[in-house]
Every structure is written in structure tokens, then in C-alpha cells.
Design a protein around this motif. Structure first.
Motif: not given
Ligand code: MG
Ligand code: ADP
Length: 287
Positions: A183, A232, A241
Motif C-alpha cells: 500500500n 484504486k 488488504g
Molecule cells: Mg492494499
């Protein structure tokens, strides 16, 4: 009246289904991460293997040249002829280059060895047991595994304090660190800096991952741990995540939080883990 208590309500059934779906999604996020890793590792290994291979070819040519010289000695060539051959095969260059080739090849093989041992450390995915583990070793392993994702995006600075071993499921903690590192790299536009800082504070181990990327918009700060929350583009982010990371840290009776840098440039993720798990905590039970 008793009917209501005997049968699970519709709401309860829905909750169970939701829980199942959530678990499946987290599993698929895990698999996606492994796929991404495999691609990265293949890329990392490809380069050293490539030059070791081409070095071996050069070595073959150099050996042919050297054999020409030794064969000429055997055939009783004159000193003048030998000197001519030596010059012809560019002996002094060959001697220097041989050393370089061997050093470079050794370095390449070392690199491959490091990556492979990092993968081994990383792959105890089914290991669900709490054990005392060296967090620094886990971080090093993880950095090695994601090196391919990071090296074009940031300098990684390690600012390690003194940490005793921490009672944790190290493969899962590695996965959290990996998510945070990736990230951080995604948040950096051109080339930046990622700092991994560790310290011990009372009975807690603290790990901070700090980047100088674009930061998190104020209105998103309390949403980032939600499943599916992503800023994103489709196909790039799953939004799972951080929610996976949150679950893992919760299972460890720790905490994870994000804050933007006061300078307005970048984000700091802070994980706090108890050095020892409380007895009979939910984290210590199977499941
Ligand atoms: Mg991520
Ligand atoms: N270091 C960071 N800097 C800026 N934004 C971040 C950072 N880490 C996470 N985020 C934000 O949190 C969102 C959720 O992250 P995550 O759960 O890992 O999902 P994904 O990476 O698939 O989008 C990201 O889309 C991004 O907007």
C-alpha cells in the motif's frame, strides 16, 4: 413464543452467510497476494539467473582459450609462439574478467538463495500456531519477498529498536506487513521513502510503516479498514488488504491504526502487538 428462540432468525442466518462470504473473500485476497508474490519472485530470480547463465557461456569461451595455451605447451610450442597465443587470447583481460564473472555469479546465486529462503519463511501459511518469533526477521523476510514491488518506488529505511520475541503467528504478521508495504508503495507517485520503525513500549511491540506518499483523504481515514473500501481503479485494488490485516491484528489482541503525517505528506500505519498473548484469549483458541 418459544418458536422464535428455537430456530435461528432470518437475521441470524443472514449473518452466518455474510460471515461465510467474508471468509471466502479474505481467502481469495490471500490467494491473489500469493499470485502477485509469485510473479514478483519469478521476476527477481529471472535477472540473476539470466546473468549467471550468460557468465557460464563466457566462462566456456575463456576456458577454450586457456586450453589452447596449455595444449600448445604440451605440443612443445616455442616461447615466442606461446607469447603470441597469450596475446591473441587477450590473456590479461581474460584473467581480470574471469574474477569479475565469478564474483558476479556468486552474488547472483546468493541473491537467489536469499529469495528462496525468504519464500520458505513466508510460506508457512497453514501454520496457525502462536509462537515466539523475531519480528525483525519477519520484516526482513517480507522486504525480500516484496523487493520487486518496492525497489522502483522507494528507498526503504529500517529503523529497528530493541524488541524481544513476540508471541504471534508470524506468517500472518508477515502478511500484514506485506499489505502495508505494498500500500505504501502504491501511495507514492514517483519515487519516495518508506520507513519501517520498531520499538518496544511497555508490554507491547510497536511496528510503524511510514511513507511519504499522497496520504489518505480525511473523510476516508475511518473507512480504510472496511472490506472492499478502495480508492484504486478496478482491477488494481480489492479493498481487502487492510480489512484482512485488521482481522489478523485483532486476533492477536493488538491494534492497528493509520494517521496522516503532520506535514500533510504521507501516512503512518502503526501496529501494536502484545509481547505475550493473554491466557485463554480468543486469539489463543483454535479457529
Ligand atoms: Mg492494499
Ligand atoms: N499508505 C497509504 N497511503 C495512502 N492511502 C492508503 C495507504 N494504505 C491504504 N490506503 C488507502 O486505503 C485503501 C484500502 O487499502 P486496502 O484495504 O489495502 O485495499 P487496496 O489496496 O486493494 O485498495 C486504499 O485503496 C487506499 O485508498
Amino acid at each position: 413464543m418459544s418458536d422464535i428462540n428455537d430456530k435461528p432468525s432470518e437475521q441470524e442466518q443472514l449473518n452466518v452467510k455474510l460471515e461465510q462470504a467474508n471468509r471466502q473473500l479474505l481467502q481469495s485476497e490471500k490467494l491473489a497476494a500469493i499470485g502477485q508474490l509469485a510473479a514478483g519472485v519469478a521476476h527477481e530470480i529471472n535477472n540473476p539467473v539470466g546473468y549467471v547463465y550468460s557468465n557460464l557461456q563466457s566462462l566456456g569461451t575463456y576456458l577454450d582459450d586457456l586450453f589452447r595455451l596449455t595444449d600448445a605447451v604440451d605440443a612443445g610450442a616455442s616461447l615466442e609462439d606461446l607469447r603470441a597465443i597469450k596475446q591473441n587470447i587477450d590473456y590479461s583481460f581474460l584473467k581480470a574478467d574471469l574474477k569479475d564473472l565469478l564474483a558476479e555469479s556468486r552474488e547472483g546465486i546468493e541473491r537467489v538463495k536469499t529469495i528462496i529462503s525468504a519464500m520458505k519463511d513466508f510460506s508457512h501459511i497453514d501454520d496457525e500456531e502462536f509462537k515466539l518469533a523475531d519480528l525483525h526477521r519477519g520484516i526482513e523476510t517480507t522486504l525480500n519477498v516484496v523487493n520487486n514491488e518496492l525497489k522502483y518506488k522507494a528507498n526503504v529505511i529500517k529503523d529497528f529498536g530493541n524488541l524481544p520475541e513476540v508471541e504471534c503467528i508470524s506468517s500472518q504478521i508477515n502478511q500484514v506487513i506485506m499489505n502495508l508495504l505494498v500500500n505504501a508503495a502504491h501511495a507514492i507517485d514517483d519515487f519516495g521513502e518508506i520507513t519501517v520503525r520498531t520499538q518496544c513500549s511497555g508490554d507491547q511491540a510497536i511496528v510503524e510503516i511510514v511513507d511519504n506518499g499522497k496520504g489518505i483523504a480525511e473523510e476516508n481515514l475511518n473507512r480504510i479498514f472496511e472490506p472492499f473500501f478502495t480508492t484504486k481503479p478496478v482491477g488494481k485494488g480489492t479493498g481487502l488488504g487492510l480489512s484482512l490485516s485488521f482481522n489478523i491484528i485483532q486476533k492477536h489482541n493488538g491494534s492497528i491504526a493509520a494517521e496522516n503525517a503532520p506535514t500533510g505528506k504521507g501516512t503512518c500505519f502503526r501496529i501494536s502487538l502484545p509481547l505475550k498473548q493473554p491466557e485463554a484469549s480468543p486469539g489463543n483458541q483454535q479457529g
